[in-house]
Scaffold this motif. Structure first.
Motif, PDB file in Angstrom:
ATOM      1  N   LEU A  36       0.818  -1.209   0.000  1.00 56.20           N
ATOM      2  CA  LEU A  36       0.000   0.000   0.000  1.00 56.20           C
ATOM      3  C   LEU A  36       0.855   1.264   0.000  1.00 56.20           C
ATOM      4  O   LEU A  36       0.440   2.298  -0.510  1.00 56.20           O
ATOM      5  CB  LEU A  36      -0.924   0.017   1.225  1.00 56.20           C
ATOM      6  CG  LEU A  36      -1.912  -1.126   1.352  1.00 56.20           C
ATOM      7  CD1 LEU A  36      -2.751  -0.967   2.614  1.00 56.20           C
ATOM      8  CD2 LEU A  36      -2.807  -1.220   0.140  1.00 56.20           C
ATOM      9  N   ARG A  79      -4.541  -1.388  -7.300  1.00 56.04           N
ATOM     10  CA  ARG A  79      -4.102  -0.211  -6.547  1.00 56.04           C
ATOM     11  C   ARG A  79      -4.168   1.094  -7.338  1.00 56.04           C
ATOM     12  O   ARG A  79      -4.712   2.084  -6.839  1.00 56.04           O
ATOM     13  CB  ARG A  79      -2.682  -0.483  -6.030  1.00 56.04           C
ATOM     14  CG  ARG A  79      -2.084   0.614  -5.220  1.00 56.04           C
ATOM     15  CD  ARG A  79      -0.707   0.146  -4.710  1.00 56.04           C
ATOM     16  NE  ARG A  79       0.013   1.248  -4.139  1.00 56.04           N
ATOM     17  CZ  ARG A  79       1.019   1.873  -4.728  1.00 56.04           C
ATOM     18  NH1 ARG A  79       1.451   1.466  -5.901  1.00 56.04           N
ATOM     19  NH2 ARG A  79       1.608   2.888  -4.142  1.00 56.04           N
ATOM     20  N   LEU A 115      -8.379  -1.455   0.012  1.00 56.24           N
ATOM     21  CA  LEU A 115      -7.413  -2.460  -0.434  1.00 56.24           C
ATOM     22  C   LEU A 115      -7.217  -3.579   0.592  1.00 56.24           C
ATOM     23  O   LEU A 115      -7.059  -4.743   0.211  1.00 56.24           O
ATOM     24  CB  LEU A 115      -6.083  -1.799  -0.786  1.00 56.24           C
ATOM     25  CG  LEU A 115      -6.125  -0.974  -2.070  1.00 56.24           C
ATOM     26  CD1 LEU A 115      -4.813  -0.251  -2.308  1.00 56.24           C
ATOM     27  CD2 LEU A 115      -6.465  -1.839  -3.267  1.00 56.24           C
TER      28      LEU A 115
END
Length: 164
Positions: A36, A79, A115
């Motif tokens: 992330l 992402r 996510l």
């Protein structure tokens, strides 16, 4: 900074969070925090390759035969789309680091929560692989997502405190 993050998230996952679970329902998969936080300017394919290698190393220690690798590659794949959906019209600087301090808590919480939830959904769906444990899998997804998000947010505040 990414090398430090790789080592930190890997060590935290393998040495601390690997055997840490609440009631065998809430697991903390903090290692995805590394994915992330990868810089946005890294090419998409390279991000997916990094996620694949990182997930593979986690699979080795969890003896899960590609489950973590598949979930990592998938969140690395989606992402950029999540970032584009959450980015305001003016946009952000492409070289800005992805953290609570850079982008604000509201944006980062939305980004990380989406996510993390997707990662956990894929991971536990692969693990369950059937409808006979559907509700248990849903419980694991929700509780583990909340647990991982909480620990990841706490780490964000500890690692990237504002300089005054």
């Amino acid at each position: 900074m990414p090398i430090f993050l790789i080592i930190l998230f890997w060590v935290l996952q393998i040495l601390i969070f690997r055997n840490f679970a609440f009631f065998n329902m809430a697991f903390c998969y903090i290692y995805i925090g590394f994915i992330l936080m990868l810089p946005y300017e890294i090419p998409h394919l390279l991000t997916m390759i990094i996620a694949m290698a990182f997930g593979f190393t986690i699979d080795i220690f969890y003896d899960t035969v590609g489950m973590h690798m598949a979930a990592c590659v998938f969140i690395a794949y989606i992402r950029p789309y999540v970032i584009n959906v959450l980015t305001p019209r003016g946009g952000y600087d492409a070289t800005m680091e992805i953290s609570i301090q850079s982008l604000g808590f509201q944006w980062f919480a939305s980004y990380a929560a989406v996510l993390i939830f997707i990662h956990h959904t894929l991971l536990f769906a692969i693990e369950a692989w059937g409808l006979n444990v559907f509700f248990q899998a849903i419980g694991k997804i929700v509780l583990s997502s909340i647990f991982t998000f909480g620990v990841f947010t706490l780490l964000q505040f500890l690692l990237f405190s504002r300089k005054r």
